[in-house]
Structures are given as structure tokens and as C-alpha cells.
Scaffold this motif. Structure first.
Motif, PDB file in Angstrom:
ATOM      1  N   GLY A  11     -48.474  10.061 -48.483  1.00 46.30           N
ATOM      2  CA  GLY A  11     -48.877  11.444 -48.206  1.00 46.30           C
ATOM      3  C   GLY A  11     -49.408  12.143 -49.445  1.00 46.30           C
ATOM      4  O   GLY A  11     -50.390  12.890 -49.382  1.00 46.30           O
ATOM      5  N   TRP A  12     -48.769  11.881 -50.579  1.00 44.88           N
ATOM      6  CA  TRP A  12     -49.186  12.495 -51.842  1.00 44.88           C
ATOM      7  C   TRP A  12     -50.573  12.007 -52.252  1.00 44.88           C
ATOM      8  O   TRP A  12     -51.456  12.795 -52.583  1.00 44.88           O
ATOM      9  CB  TRP A  12     -48.133  12.170 -52.888  1.00 44.88           C
ATOM     10  CG  TRP A  12     -48.444  12.617 -54.278  1.00 44.88           C
ATOM     11  CD1 TRP A  12     -48.600  13.901 -54.717  1.00 44.88           C
ATOM     12  CD2 TRP A  12     -48.632  11.774 -55.413  1.00 44.88           C
ATOM     13  NE1 TRP A  12     -48.866  13.912 -56.062  1.00 44.88           N
ATOM     14  CE2 TRP A  12     -48.889  12.603 -56.516  1.00 44.88           C
ATOM     15  CE3 TRP A  12     -48.589  10.402 -55.600  1.00 44.88           C
ATOM     16  CZ2 TRP A  12     -49.108  12.115 -57.785  1.00 44.88           C
ATOM     17  CZ3 TRP A  12     -48.804   9.904 -56.868  1.00 44.88           C
ATOM     18  CH2 TRP A  12     -49.072  10.753 -57.945  1.00 44.88           C
ATOM     19  N   VAL A  13     -50.792  10.674 -52.223  1.00 45.34           N
ATOM     20  CA  VAL A  13     -52.098  10.106 -52.593  1.00 45.34           C
ATOM     21  C   VAL A  13     -53.167  10.539 -51.589  1.00 45.34           C
ATOM     22  O   VAL A  13     -54.295  10.868 -51.974  1.00 45.34           O
ATOM     23  CB  VAL A  13     -52.016   8.560 -52.695  1.00 45.34           C
ATOM     24  CG1 VAL A  13     -53.388   7.950 -52.876  1.00 45.34           C
ATOM     25  CG2 VAL A  13     -51.097   8.149 -53.840  1.00 45.34           C
ATOM     26  N   ASN A  51     -57.930  13.670 -50.030  1.00 43.73           N
ATOM     27  CA  ASN A  51     -58.519  14.609 -49.072  1.00 43.73           C
ATOM     28  C   ASN A  51     -58.958  15.911 -49.727  1.00 43.73           C
ATOM     29  O   ASN A  51     -59.995  16.485 -49.367  1.00 43.73           O
ATOM     30  CB  ASN A  51     -57.548  14.883 -47.921  1.00 43.73           C
ATOM     31  CG  ASN A  51     -57.396  13.674 -47.011  1.00 43.73           C
ATOM     32  OD1 ASN A  51     -58.162  12.713 -47.100  1.00 43.73           O
ATOM     33  ND2 ASN A  51     -56.411  13.720 -46.149  1.00 43.73           N
ATOM     34  N   THR A  52     -58.205  16.378 -50.704  1.00 45.13           N
ATOM     35  CA  THR A  52     -58.613  17.584 -51.435  1.00 45.13           C
ATOM     36  C   THR A  52     -59.897  17.318 -52.209  1.00 45.13           C
ATOM     37  O   THR A  52     -60.815  18.145 -52.212  1.00 45.13           O
ATOM     38  CB  THR A  52     -57.489  18.049 -52.387  1.00 45.13           C
ATOM     39  OG1 THR A  52     -56.315  18.313 -51.621  1.00 45.13           O
ATOM     40  CG2 THR A  52     -57.902  19.290 -53.151  1.00 45.13           C
ATOM     41  N   ALA A  53     -59.976  16.138 -52.837  1.00 47.98           N
ATOM     42  CA  ALA A  53     -61.200  15.783 -53.575  1.00 47.98           C
ATOM     43  C   ALA A  53     -62.393  15.692 -52.636  1.00 47.98           C
ATOM     44  O   ALA A  53     -63.494  16.146 -52.969  1.00 47.98           O
ATOM     45  CB  ALA A  53     -61.005  14.470 -54.330  1.00 47.98           C
ATOM     46  N   VAL A  54     -62.187  15.129 -51.449  1.00 48.89           N
ATOM     47  CA  VAL A  54     -63.275  15.024 -50.457  1.00 48.89           C
ATOM     48  C   VAL A  54     -63.738  16.415 -50.050  1.00 48.89           C
ATOM     49  O   VAL A  54     -64.939  16.696 -49.989  1.00 48.89           O
ATOM     50  CB  VAL A  54     -62.826  14.205 -49.224  1.00 48.89           C
ATOM     51  CG1 VAL A  54     -63.820  14.343 -48.080  1.00 48.89           C
ATOM     52  CG2 VAL A  54     -62.649  12.739 -49.590  1.00 48.89           C
ATOM     53  N   THR A  55     -62.802  17.303 -49.771  1.00 50.28           N
ATOM     54  CA  THR A  55     -63.149  18.671 -49.362  1.00 50.28           C
ATOM     55  C   THR A  55     -63.923  19.393 -50.462  1.00 50.28           C
ATOM     56  O   THR A  55     -64.957  20.031 -50.201  1.00 50.28           O
ATOM     57  CB  THR A  55     -61.864  19.467 -49.025  1.00 50.28           C
ATOM     58  OG1 THR A  55     -61.171  18.783 -47.975  1.00 50.28           O
ATOM     59  CG2 THR A  55     -62.180  20.885 -48.592  1.00 50.28           C
ATOM     60  N   ASN A  68     -53.941  13.318 -60.716  1.00 45.19           N
ATOM     61  CA  ASN A  68     -55.119  13.088 -59.863  1.00 45.19           C
ATOM     62  C   ASN A  68     -56.138  12.187 -60.544  1.00 45.19           C
ATOM     63  O   ASN A  68     -56.818  11.397 -59.889  1.00 45.19           O
ATOM     64  CB  ASN A  68     -55.792  14.419 -59.501  1.00 45.19           C
ATOM     65  CG  ASN A  68     -54.863  15.360 -58.786  1.00 45.19           C
ATOM     66  OD1 ASN A  68     -53.716  15.042 -58.504  1.00 45.19           O
ATOM     67  ND2 ASN A  68     -55.347  16.546 -58.483  1.00 45.19           N
ATOM     68  N   SER A  69     -56.256  12.321 -61.867  1.00 48.44           N
ATOM     69  CA  SER A  69     -57.238  11.538 -62.616  1.00 48.44           C
ATOM     70  C   SER A  69     -56.974  10.036 -62.489  1.00 48.44           C
ATOM     71  O   SER A  69     -57.901   9.230 -62.607  1.00 48.44           O
ATOM     72  CB  SER A  69     -57.240  11.956 -64.087  1.00 48.44           C
ATOM     73  OG  SER A  69     -55.945  11.802 -64.641  1.00 48.44           O
TER      74      SER A  69
END
Length: 197
Positions: free
Chosen positions: A21-23, A28-32, A168-169
Motif C-alpha cells: 500500500g505504501w509503495v 500513484n501520487t507520482a502518476v497523478t 520516494n526517490s
């Protein structure tokens, strides 16, 4: 039934689903955010396309003026053609691509400025209602371009921040997300304008 022997399996499953869920959230945030950048880039391109369309109409209006300097018109047409030939991949906007795009668009702005200055010597053009309307629309479009570029930079910032912050990096490269470039001022824009009377 003895739940103690299933407890390690349950804990393991919870940890795995938690990591998943974390990954997934990072991706998904990066995609958005990436989609927001792409939409902003589309707005930038739309603004420049509007300017290119107006330039075509402006050139045709000016061509109708007797004895108008052909070299000035040719410079505008060539700069416009060069600018429309530069393409930028919105998925991978590099500083080099953006600099090349910026330079080509700067060439259009420069030749367009020379065209509008040259028009001052032609009273029949300055009085032409169609020319005046196009000139107003160009000024409005330049404001739209500035706004679109500003919004693009505003969209790039949260995207770059998201993919560059730890942890995230660690996953950004795995998912194929790369840092995107910002619009910068044109070289020499920091120098004061020399005004001559």
C-alpha cells in the motif's frame, strides 16, 4: 485451533500489504503529479500554437501593405517555422529540450517585435482595423503564454519534490519517473533594457 502458530503468517501478511500500500501510494501520487505536468505542458503548447496562428494572420495582413520590408516578414516566417519544428516529450522534459524550445520561441518573439516596430513606419497598417485587432490578440496571447509557463513550473515543483524526497526517490527510478525541467528566463533577460530616445 491454535492461533499462535498462524500469528507469524498474519503479521507477515499485514506487513506485506502495508508495504504494498505504501509503495502503491508513492507510485500513484507520482502518476497523478506527472499527469498534471503533462496537462500543463499541453496548455503551454496550446498558447504557443495560438500565437503561431495569429502570426500567420498578421503576416498575411502586413503582406498586403505596399512596399513593406520583405526581410522582416521572412524573418518572422522562418522563426515561426523553426519554433514549430522543435518538439518536447512531455514524459521526459529535460533542461536541454526546454532550453531548445525556449530559444526557438524567443526567436519568434524577437522577430515579431521587429515586425511590430517596423509597422510604425506604415500609417495605413497602423490604421488597419484587422491589424489592430491582431495586435491586441497577440498581446493577450503573450499574457496567456506567461500564465501557462508559470502554471507549468507550478505543476513541475510538487512532482519533482515528490520523486526526489526520501524514501520516494528509492522507487522513482524503478517506476521510471525522472526529474522534469522548469522554464527559465531567456538568456540576457536579467540585463536592464537599454532605452534610447
Amino acid at each position: 485451533m491454535d492461533f499462535k502458530k498462524f500469528l507469524p503468517w498474519i503479521i507477515g501478511a499485514v506487513v506485506i500489504f502495508g508495504i504494498y500500500g505504501w509503495v502503491k501510494g508513492i507510485n500513484n501520487t507520482a502518476v497523478t503529479l506527472d499527469q498534471t505536468v503533462e496537462q500543463s505542458w499541453g496548455d503551454v503548447q496550446t498558447s504557443y500554437q495560438r500565437r503561431n496562428d495569429l502570426i500567420g494572420n498578421l503576416v498575411n495582413t502586413v503582406k498586403g501593405a505596399a512596399d513593406f520590408e520583405k526581410g522582416t516578414l521572412t524573418a518572422v516566417i522562418e522563426a515561426r517555422a523553426k519554433a514549430t519544428s522543435v518538439t518536447v516529450d512531455p514524459k521526459n522534459i529535460t533542461p536541454e529540450q526546454l532550453a531548445q524550445f525556449n530559444q526557438a520561441q524567443s526567436g519568434v518573439s524577437s522577430s515579431l517585435s521587429k515586425l511590430l516596430l517596423t509597422v510604425e513606419a506604415y500609417p495605413e497598417l497602423k490604421a488597419n482595423a484587422n491589424f489592430l485587432k491582431l495586435q491586441d490578440e497577440l498581446a493577450s496571447t503573450e499574457n496567456q503564454i506567461l500564465t501557462a509557463r508559470t502554471r507549468f513550473n507550478e505543476a513541475v515543483k510538487p512532482y519533482n519534490t515528490h520523486i526526489k524526497t526520501f524514501p520516494n526517490s528509492l522507487f522513482a527510478g524503478i517506476f521510471g519517473f525522472k526529474e522534469k525541467a522548469y522554464f527559465q528566463a531567456v538568456a540576457g533577460a536579467e540585463k536592464p533594457v537599454e532605452v534610447k530616445f
